[in-house]
Design a protein around this motif. Sequence first.
Motif, mmCIF file in Angstrom:
data_model
loop_
_atom_site.group_PDB
_atom_site.id
_atom_site.type_symbol
_atom_site.label_atom_id
_atom_site.label_comp_id
_atom_site.label_asym_id
_atom_site.label_seq_id
_atom_site.Cartn_x
_atom_site.Cartn_y
_atom_site.Cartn_z
ATOM 1 N N THR A 111 0.853 -1.184 0.000
ATOM 2 C CA THR A 111 0.000 0.000 0.000
ATOM 3 C C THR A 111 0.888 1.234 0.000
ATOM 4 O O THR A 111 2.051 1.175 0.377
ATOM 5 C CB THR A 111 -0.915 0.071 1.235
ATOM 6 O OG1 THR A 111 -0.092 0.081 2.408
ATOM 7 C CG2 THR A 111 -1.862 -1.111 1.299
ATOM 8 N N ARG A 112 0.296 2.340 -0.402
ATOM 9 C CA ARG A 112 1.015 3.616 -0.370
ATOM 10 C C ARG A 112 0.535 4.409 0.849
ATOM 11 O O ARG A 112 -0.641 4.362 1.198
ATOM 12 C CB ARG A 112 0.733 4.413 -1.639
ATOM 13 C CG ARG A 112 1.294 3.766 -2.879
ATOM 14 C CD ARG A 112 1.242 4.723 -4.052
ATOM 15 N NE ARG A 112 1.619 4.072 -5.278
ATOM 16 C CZ ARG A 112 2.888 3.884 -5.672
ATOM 17 N NH1 ARG A 112 3.886 4.281 -4.904
ATOM 18 N NH2 ARG A 112 3.143 3.300 -6.813
ATOM 19 N N GLU B 235 0.668 13.355 -11.172
ATOM 20 C CA GLU B 235 0.619 11.948 -10.789
ATOM 21 C C GLU B 235 0.005 11.779 -9.399
ATOM 22 O O GLU B 235 -0.839 10.912 -9.183
ATOM 23 C CB GLU B 235 2.036 11.358 -10.786
ATOM 24 C CG GLU B 235 2.641 11.167 -12.180
ATOM 25 C CD GLU B 235 4.145 10.868 -12.133
ATOM 26 O OE1 GLU B 235 4.664 10.379 -13.145
ATOM 27 O OE2 GLU B 235 4.785 11.147 -11.093
ATOM 28 N N SER C 131 -3.709 11.921 -9.269
ATOM 29 C CA SER C 131 -4.438 11.029 -10.176
ATOM 30 C C SER C 131 -5.316 10.052 -9.396
ATOM 31 O O SER C 131 -5.045 9.725 -8.237
ATOM 32 C CB SER C 131 -3.460 10.247 -11.047
ATOM 33 O OG SER C 131 -2.762 9.301 -10.255
ATOM 34 N N ASP C 132 -6.366 9.584 -10.042
ATOM 35 C CA ASP C 132 -7.263 8.630 -9.407
ATOM 36 C C ASP C 132 -6.536 7.321 -9.064
ATOM 37 O O ASP C 132 -6.836 6.684 -8.050
ATOM 38 C CB ASP C 132 -8.450 8.324 -10.333
ATOM 39 C CG ASP C 132 -9.397 9.519 -10.438
ATOM 40 O OD1 ASP C 132 -9.333 10.398 -9.558
ATOM 41 O OD2 ASP C 132 -10.188 9.562 -11.390
ATOM 42 N N GLU C 133 -5.579 6.930 -9.901
ATOM 43 C CA GLU C 133 -4.856 5.677 -9.656
ATOM 44 C C GLU C 133 -4.102 5.751 -8.329
ATOM 45 O O GLU C 133 -4.230 4.865 -7.476
ATOM 46 C CB GLU C 133 -3.836 5.410 -10.778
ATOM 47 C CG GLU C 133 -4.450 5.113 -12.139
ATOM 48 C CD GLU C 133 -5.071 6.352 -12.765
ATOM 49 O OE1 GLU C 133 -4.526 7.457 -12.592
ATOM 50 O OE2 GLU C 133 -6.142 6.223 -13.396
ATOM 51 N N VAL C 134 -3.309 6.793 -8.168
ATOM 52 C CA VAL C 134 -2.526 6.910 -6.933
ATOM 53 C C VAL C 134 -3.455 7.045 -5.735
ATOM 54 O O VAL C 134 -3.246 6.428 -4.690
ATOM 55 C CB VAL C 134 -1.542 8.104 -7.027
ATOM 56 C CG1 VAL C 134 -0.953 8.432 -5.665
ATOM 57 C CG2 VAL C 134 -0.450 7.786 -8.031
ATOM 58 N N CYS C 135 -4.505 7.848 -5.882
ATOM 59 C CA CYS C 135 -5.429 8.034 -4.758
ATOM 60 C C CYS C 135 -6.013 6.703 -4.300
ATOM 61 O O CYS C 135 -6.163 6.457 -3.103
ATOM 62 C CB CYS C 135 -6.545 9.003 -5.145
ATOM 63 S SG CYS C 135 -6.020 10.712 -4.962
ATOM 64 N N ALA C 136 -6.335 5.832 -5.247
ATOM 65 C CA ALA C 136 -6.938 4.544 -4.894
ATOM 66 C C ALA C 136 -5.953 3.645 -4.158
ATOM 67 O O ALA C 136 -6.354 2.769 -3.385
ATOM 68 C CB ALA C 136 -7.451 3.851 -6.153
ATOM 69 N N GLU C 137 -4.660 3.863 -4.378
ATOM 70 C CA GLU C 137 -3.652 3.007 -3.730
ATOM 71 C C GLU C 137 -3.262 3.483 -2.329
ATOM 72 O O GLU C 137 -2.558 2.775 -1.612
ATOM 73 C CB GLU C 137 -2.388 2.963 -4.590
ATOM 74 C CG GLU C 137 -2.562 2.210 -5.909
ATOM 75 C CD GLU C 137 -1.363 2.380 -6.833
ATOM 76 O OE1 GLU C 137 -1.458 1.961 -7.996
ATOM 77 O OE2 GLU C 137 -0.346 2.948 -6.391
ATOM 78 N N GLY D 223 -5.462 9.376 -0.140
ATOM 79 C CA GLY D 223 -5.462 10.061 -1.434
ATOM 80 C C GLY D 223 -6.088 11.440 -1.311
ATOM 81 O O GLY D 223 -5.631 12.407 -1.934
#
Lengths: 195, 195, 195, 195
Positions: B75-76, B166, B169-175, B181
């Motif tokens: 996870t981030r 970046e 972005s929705d991708e990073v937020c979801a991670e 996010g």
Amino acid sequence: MSVRTPDPDPDWTPDAEPPPHPSSTPGWLTDFELAQIRERLPLLYVEAVPVRVDGLGQVTELGVLLRANPLGEMTRTLVSGRVMYGETLRDALFRHLEKDLGPMAFPQLPLSPVPFSVAEYFPLPGISAFTDDRQHAVSLAYVVSVTGTCEPRQDALEITWMTPEEAASDEVCAEMEGGRGVLLRQALASVGGLR
Amino acid sequence: MSVRTPDPDPDWTPDAEPPPHPSSTPGWLTDFELAQIRERLPLLYVEAVPVRVDGLGQVTELGVLLRANPLGEMTRTLVSGRVMYGETLRDALFRHLEKDLGPMAFPQLPLSPVPFSVAEYFPLPGISAFTDDRQHAVSLAYVVSVTGTCEPRQDALEITWMTPEEAASDEVCAEMEGGRGVLLRQALASVGGLR
Amino acid sequence: MSVRTPDPDPDWTPDAEPPPHPSSTPGWLTDFELAQIRERLPLLYVEAVPVRVDGLGQVTELGVLLRANPLGEMTRTLVSGRVMYGETLRDALFRHLEKDLGPMAFPQLPLSPVPFSVAEYFPLPGISAFTDDRQHAVSLAYVVSVTGTCEPRQDALEITWMTPEEAASDEVCAEMEGGRGVLLRQALASVGGLR
Amino acid sequence: MSVRTPDPDPDWTPDAEPPPHPSSTPGWLTDFELAQIRERLPLLYVEAVPVRVDGLGQVTELGVLLRANPLGEMTRTLVSGRVMYGETLRDALFRHLEKDLGPMAFPQLPLSPVPFSVAEYFPLPGISAFTDDRQHAVSLAYVVSVTGTCEPRQDALEITWMTPEEAASDEVCAEMEGGRGVLLRQALASVGGLR
């Protein structure tokens, strides 16, 4: 006592490169044009309280400029200047910091473009805490950490470093031109240093 | 997916000096005591978004930690940790920055102790944008400029530097774990970098 | 002089409904448990400076509570109280405003959850501007406009409305418990009312 | 698509009282003078995002104006307008709120004069997130709670109330003139409503 903000185009001293010719550069104004506009529009300024911090980011000292006004009187003031046409706020802030503190001050510009205070200067007192007998000016004020050596240039004679207690004192506040003692206290409050 | 804030006492890994004995040091809690308190009180955290800036203070990159959670999932997350008894917020912020980014990150702590956001984490989703299945935590979040070299220690495997685009972005937020996010986007908004 | 934050569970006076039984409600603590935790963890508080504003949103008056402490001494303080387990900051702020100002105060809670100041209270003086001899508390402080009638309940004897000038005076600051005079001045600075 | 800030003097429509004669009132400019100044100086604006809140101060809806631009195209925008000579920021904000939302909107002006964002509009894109093909404008942006009935006047055709989710959507952001979708998201972030 005559209180004034710094001349809006103080870069153009004999030490500086000559200004571009007004008619060819829309951002630059003749003295006459500026005098006209000053009676018609609020002018936009940026203002900075230079500070020194310890290893945890806590403000240990604040820098205040000592300047002789056109009447030869000594007053205290902050780093301050006009935002030019086409110039970003960050560029204007950096330019005025360099102008007033010299090229070796190494200012760390704030991460956030939101000022700690918006100071409204009016020619007549009583409308706000701030006055400027030349104009209506609205100034976005920032606290800026400097890590290098400050050597005031131009009309600023000296930079005085003060502790938070000294900067917030009634004596220093009374000496600040245009009501900027309030701005100094607001700056301290914004960094948690007001006591 | 199990989302968690970092363990509140992550300093005490084999690499670190052993913790003082709980009974003699009121600020330290046994695991059992902490588990008890976690069901009774909101815990106070600090959180940081490390950033790199250009010469005008504009954020160019944001640092996000990559971590394996106890289930082995990646996870981030952000720099984050509990405020201990008797510890100032600045001390806690500095301690967790050093813990997560290593001793050579040279973080420039913010001048203002006011966070850009206060994130409320609840065990159950829906109460706020943030969740933490272990506890009710309230986190004061700061953007912190780092000027040195970041070498994540302990359970953080890696720090990833992202552009503002970046990071938002929705991708990073979801991670991002626990809803962080949103915190990343709020951080960007606070420095004028949200697009 | 003994300075204290308000008791963290002041809702449970004879006038109020009895608290739920601690063992069945994890958010509630016995006095003994709370005393234990107070030596181990920083407690999270919210604090409010109630104000009255004119038609343009400018603060005209600030409300300060007058209270008798356990020693029978009169001290001035702000609306203040602990955040309970599972409670949002907005809920806590509203609950304590109602508790201290009565049900007819009609507080207009701030749009932003970011406080104007984060006050750190330590048992020993000198670590920050704020002290609380019972505990380490971290308080998120807000300015809250009230539009109704304030009738202090419980242990607060009276609310005194002051002009910005009075509230910022050295006399009032010296009477505020735990160093909250600084908080009052920070509140004023945040609304542009510090002179 | 032509994007523009609202005309800087939109009060002077047939519905409004006639402006004072320019030469006798220094704060007022002829169209010619204003056109000249626009190529020389950044103009100061205030901008507002009207919102509706629940009993705890949480934003439930944001108001966005629908307007036909001079080319007859529909665009979305915010409450916005120029600060006049001698006018305080609060007066300007109130005047433009009344102008765009009607006299029954009952705006609750913010307690703090510090904006949530400072938007910099340049004629050319790429310098900041905001553009205005007529001028360089710097706008102080505020979130303002309204409690009454909004009836857009003048060139604004309609006010649309949106949930935080709708307001932050890519669709709405793309329809906002001059890049104000970013401002809407920053406004949401500032009230803890960005998801």
